[in-house]
Design a protein around this motif. Structure first.
Motif, mmCIF file in Angstrom:
data_model
loop_
_atom_site.group_PDB
_atom_site.id
_atom_site.type_symbol
_atom_site.label_atom_id
_atom_site.label_comp_id
_atom_site.label_asym_id
_atom_site.label_seq_id
_atom_site.Cartn_x
_atom_site.Cartn_y
_atom_site.Cartn_z
ATOM 1 N N ALA A 252 0.833 -1.208 0.000
ATOM 2 C CA ALA A 252 0.000 0.000 0.000
ATOM 3 C C ALA A 252 0.864 1.252 0.000
ATOM 4 N N ALA A 253 1.924 1.249 0.815
ATOM 5 C CA ALA A 253 2.812 2.418 0.881
ATOM 6 C C ALA A 253 3.508 2.670 -0.453
ATOM 7 N N SER A 254 3.836 1.587 -1.162
ATOM 8 C CA SER A 254 4.559 1.737 -2.435
ATOM 9 C C SER A 254 3.671 2.276 -3.549
ATOM 10 N N THR A 255 2.348 2.220 -3.339
ATOM 11 C CA THR A 255 1.423 2.725 -4.363
ATOM 12 C C THR A 255 0.629 3.918 -3.847
ATOM 13 N N SER A 262 1.250 6.445 7.691
ATOM 14 C CA SER A 262 1.252 4.985 7.725
ATOM 15 C C SER A 262 -0.173 4.456 7.892
ATOM 16 N N TYR A 263 -0.382 3.238 7.469
ATOM 17 C CA TYR A 263 -1.711 2.633 7.477
ATOM 18 C C TYR A 263 -1.833 1.583 8.578
ATOM 19 N N THR A 264 -3.056 1.388 9.043
ATOM 20 C CA THR A 264 -3.335 0.325 10.012
ATOM 21 C C THR A 264 -3.604 -0.982 9.276
ATOM 22 N N SER A 265 -3.554 -2.084 10.036
ATOM 23 C CA SER A 265 -3.860 -3.395 9.448
ATOM 24 C C SER A 265 -5.289 -3.420 8.920
ATOM 25 N N PHE A 266 -6.210 -2.802 9.658
ATOM 26 C CA PHE A 266 -7.603 -2.775 9.193
ATOM 27 C C PHE A 266 -7.720 -2.071 7.851
ATOM 28 N N GLU A 267 -7.051 -0.932 7.715
ATOM 29 C CA GLU A 267 -7.161 -0.151 6.480
ATOM 30 C C GLU A 267 -6.627 -0.915 5.275
ATOM 31 N N VAL A 268 -5.449 -1.524 5.410
ATOM 32 C CA VAL A 268 -4.878 -2.213 4.246
ATOM 33 C C VAL A 268 -5.616 -3.507 3.940
ATOM 34 N N LEU A 269 -6.038 -4.226 4.981
ATOM 35 C CA LEU A 269 -6.729 -5.490 4.746
ATOM 36 C C LEU A 269 -8.104 -5.255 4.133
ATOM 37 N N SER A 270 -8.828 -4.260 4.637
ATOM 38 C CA SER A 270 -10.143 -3.939 4.064
ATOM 39 C C SER A 270 -10.007 -3.523 2.606
ATOM 40 N N ALA A 271 -8.989 -2.726 2.309
ATOM 41 C CA ALA A 271 -8.768 -2.278 0.938
ATOM 42 C C ALA A 271 -8.426 -3.458 0.030
ATOM 43 N N HIS A 272 -7.579 -4.344 0.509
ATOM 44 C CA HIS A 272 -7.181 -5.514 -0.288
ATOM 45 C C HIS A 272 -8.371 -6.434 -0.565
ATOM 46 N N VAL A 273 -9.172 -6.684 0.441
ATOM 47 C CA VAL A 273 -10.357 -7.534 0.256
ATOM 48 C C VAL A 273 -11.339 -6.861 -0.703
ATOM 49 N N GLU A 328 -7.422 -0.187 -11.043
ATOM 50 C CA GLU A 328 -6.228 0.287 -11.750
ATOM 51 C C GLU A 328 -5.286 1.120 -10.883
ATOM 52 N N LYS A 329 -5.816 1.796 -9.868
ATOM 53 C CA LYS A 329 -4.972 2.733 -9.110
ATOM 54 C C LYS A 329 -4.229 2.079 -7.949
ATOM 55 N N GLY A 330 -4.440 0.810 -7.730
ATOM 56 C CA GLY A 330 -3.609 0.093 -6.768
ATOM 57 C C GLY A 330 -4.111 0.119 -5.338
ATOM 58 N N LEU A 331 -3.430 -0.680 -4.503
ATOM 59 C CA LEU A 331 -3.844 -0.861 -3.110
ATOM 60 C C LEU A 331 -3.725 0.431 -2.305
ATOM 61 N N GLY A 332 -2.689 1.225 -2.580
ATOM 62 C CA GLY A 332 -2.504 2.465 -1.828
ATOM 63 C C GLY A 332 -3.671 3.417 -2.005
ATOM 64 N N TYR A 333 -4.207 3.498 -3.218
ATOM 65 C CA TYR A 333 -5.349 4.369 -3.500
ATOM 66 C C TYR A 333 -6.561 3.940 -2.680
ATOM 67 N N ALA A 334 -6.878 2.639 -2.705
ATOM 68 C CA ALA A 334 -8.044 2.135 -1.965
ATOM 69 C C ALA A 334 -7.857 2.318 -0.467
ATOM 70 N N THR A 335 -6.635 2.080 0.008
ATOM 71 C CA THR A 335 -6.363 2.220 1.443
ATOM 72 C C THR A 335 -6.513 3.672 1.882
ATOM 73 N N THR A 336 -6.055 4.602 1.050
ATOM 74 C CA THR A 336 -6.180 6.032 1.362
ATOM 75 C C THR A 336 -7.653 6.439 1.451
ATOM 76 N N LEU A 337 -8.482 5.930 0.558
ATOM 77 C CA LEU A 337 -9.915 6.239 0.618
ATOM 78 C C LEU A 337 -10.517 5.802 1.950
ATOM 79 N N ILE A 338 -10.137 4.617 2.398
ATOM 80 C CA ILE A 338 -10.662 4.102 3.663
ATOM 81 C C ILE A 338 -10.132 4.917 4.837
ATOM 82 N N LYS A 339 -8.850 5.231 4.804
ATOM 83 C CA LYS A 339 -8.253 6.026 5.893
ATOM 84 C C LYS A 339 -8.925 7.399 5.999
ATOM 85 N N ARG A 340 -9.159 8.049 4.858
ATOM 86 C CA ARG A 340 -9.782 9.379 4.885
ATOM 87 C C ARG A 340 -11.232 9.304 5.370
ATOM 88 N N ALA A 341 -11.919 8.224 5.016
ATOM 89 C CA ALA A 341 -13.300 8.065 5.492
ATOM 90 C C ALA A 341 -13.339 7.932 7.013
#
Length: 437
Positions: A252-255, A262-273, A328-341
């Motif tokens: 997530a950090a690389s994208t 930095s992201y939490t486990s919840f943020e990256v896992l939710s985004a990945h799923v 298309e925008k990768g895991l970092g994009y999805a994780t950022t959306l969740i973090k901002r929400a």
């Protein structure tokens, strides 16, 4: 094929001591239309090594339930709508919670090491399904089922309008401590707090300009709802250990933009799923998707809520984007959306939600929606009725809602359970296990 679970006893358990006779009003958050269902927990325990027979253990659990219903006496009441229909209330007359003892001639402990074969495979481990608590059903149902190999399953149904995940976990741990003899009634912590008036709406004091995408409708461009209602759903279960979660954080950090924290486990896992789920469903690129998740507001509002507040104290976080961008925008994009929400939830935001759900009965839609619920940090893995810690914690039925669950003896691991339409389940299982694909 006959039932694999046979009920021995079903009885109403009333509070151990006299409790207040009163009518309690539920908050606007409690009274939301989408919370009028039952949270159904399943705990599975190894065969008892205590030397106690099943009759003694059953009596202890039933007795502990009666004791727990003293401080948690609204769970022994009955829920009804207020006469004007504005919200719900609980009539507390010590009517009782339902306790069931059952035996299974088929289920064993090994059954729960993997996902169920079909969505309702474990349904009979909580035999009473309360579809509508407003029709006079008890809001709390507990079923103790003795499995074929001597192990035990405890199914618990608690109506969501009375409490949220944190509140129900506090109740379950108190109930279990009474059953195991670790604490007496006077020693239970935290003490349950009702205080639903803390979410009374304060009208006309603010000009809210907060948007609430969780309540907005999006067009169904692909027969999304028909697919989930007409196609069979296949349960899935995948465990992410600490190494896997750290890999997701690195990816997530690389994208992401360098400015993101930095992201939490919840943020990256939710985004990945969420991304894996969207890719597996082969949805049109312009379909708008949402991921909804609960944000605990106990310490996000000022003043913070008192310790022991067990009512619904969450609002829905909502991340939203198109299928095209999500993929298309990768895991970092999805994780950022969740973090901002998550980050936008503060006192003003919560007040505007209370206004929205109280006045306009705003409720989330289901089109394009994946709901993620985090059970892995509630303390459910500690619920010990004198049988040790549970080997398995999860839902009675695997559903289209995604649950993040604790894993036995792996504190930093998370089990992801979600039911996916059969046509996409193989692709989902592949993608969720291979985040670099």
């Amino acid at each position: 094929m006959g039932s694999s679970v046979h009920v021995k006893e079903a009885v109403l358990v009333t509070p151990f001591e006299p409790t207040p006779a009163r009518v309690l009003t539920l908050s606007p958050i409690d009274s939301q239309l989408f919370l009028r269902f039952t949270i159904e927990y399943l705990f599975v325990y190894r065969a008892s090594s205590s030397g106690l027979d099943q009759g003694v253990i059953t009596a202890r659990i039933k007795g502990a339930l009666a004791k727990a219903l003293v401080p948690y006496y609204p769970f022994a009441g009955r829920v009804r709508a207020q006469p004007d229909g504005s919200s719900l209330e609980v009539v507390c007359r010590a009517q009782g919670a339902l306790f069931i003892e059952a035996v299974s001639d088929r289920f064993t402990l090994s059954e729960f090491e993997k996902a169920p074969k079909y969505v309702t495979q474990w349904r009979k481990l909580l035999s009473v399904y309360v579809a509508d608590v407003l029709k006079g059903a008890p809001p709390l149902v507990v079923q103790l089922t003795w499995l074929k190999d001597g192990s035990a399953a405890v199914g618990v149904g608690i109506n969501h309008c009375l409490c949220d995940g944190i509140g129900s976990a506090e109740f379950l741990n108190s109930f279990a401590e009474l059953a195991s003899g670790n604490r007496g009634l006077a020693e239970l912590r935290p003490k349950p707090v009702w205080d639903r008036h803390l979410f009374d709406p304060v009208r006309n004091l603010h000009d809210y300009s907060v948007s609430h995408p969780e309540f907005n409708r999006v067009p169904d461009l692909c027969g999304f709802m028909n697919r989930f209602s007409n196609e069979r759903l296949a349960p899935t279960s995948v465990i992410f250990d600490k190494i896997s979660l750290n890999e997701l954080k690195t990816l997530a950090a690389s994208t992401s933009r360098p400015s993101e924290l930095s992201y939490t486990s919840f943020e990256v896992l939710s985004a990945h799923v969420w991304r894996s789920w969207a890719r597996a469903l082969n949805l049109p690129s312009n379909q708008v998707l949402k991921v909804l998740f609960s944000v605990n507001i106990r310490n996000r509002v000022k003043p913070s809520l008192p310790s022991g507040y067990y009512g619904n104290a969450f609002v829905l976080g909502c991340a939203q984007t198109s299928v095209k961008d999500l993929i298309e925008k990768g895991l970092g994009y999805a994780t950022t959306l969740i973090k901002r929400a998550k980050d936008r939830v503060d006192t003003e935001y919560v007040k505007s939600v209370v206004e929205s759900v109280g006045e306009s009965r705003a409720s989330p839609d289901s089109v394009g929606v994946l709901i993620v619920s985090q059970w892995s940090r509630l303390g459910l893995e500690k619920v010990d009725f004198g049988l040790g810690r549970p080997i398995h914690v999860g839902p009675i039925c695997c559903d289209r809602y995604c649950l993040l669950l604790p894993v036995f003896d792996q504190r930093d691991a998370v089990k992801v359970m979600v039911a996916v339409p059969t046509s996409g389940v193989d692709k989902y299982n592949y993608l969720v296990r291979n985040p670099y694909k």
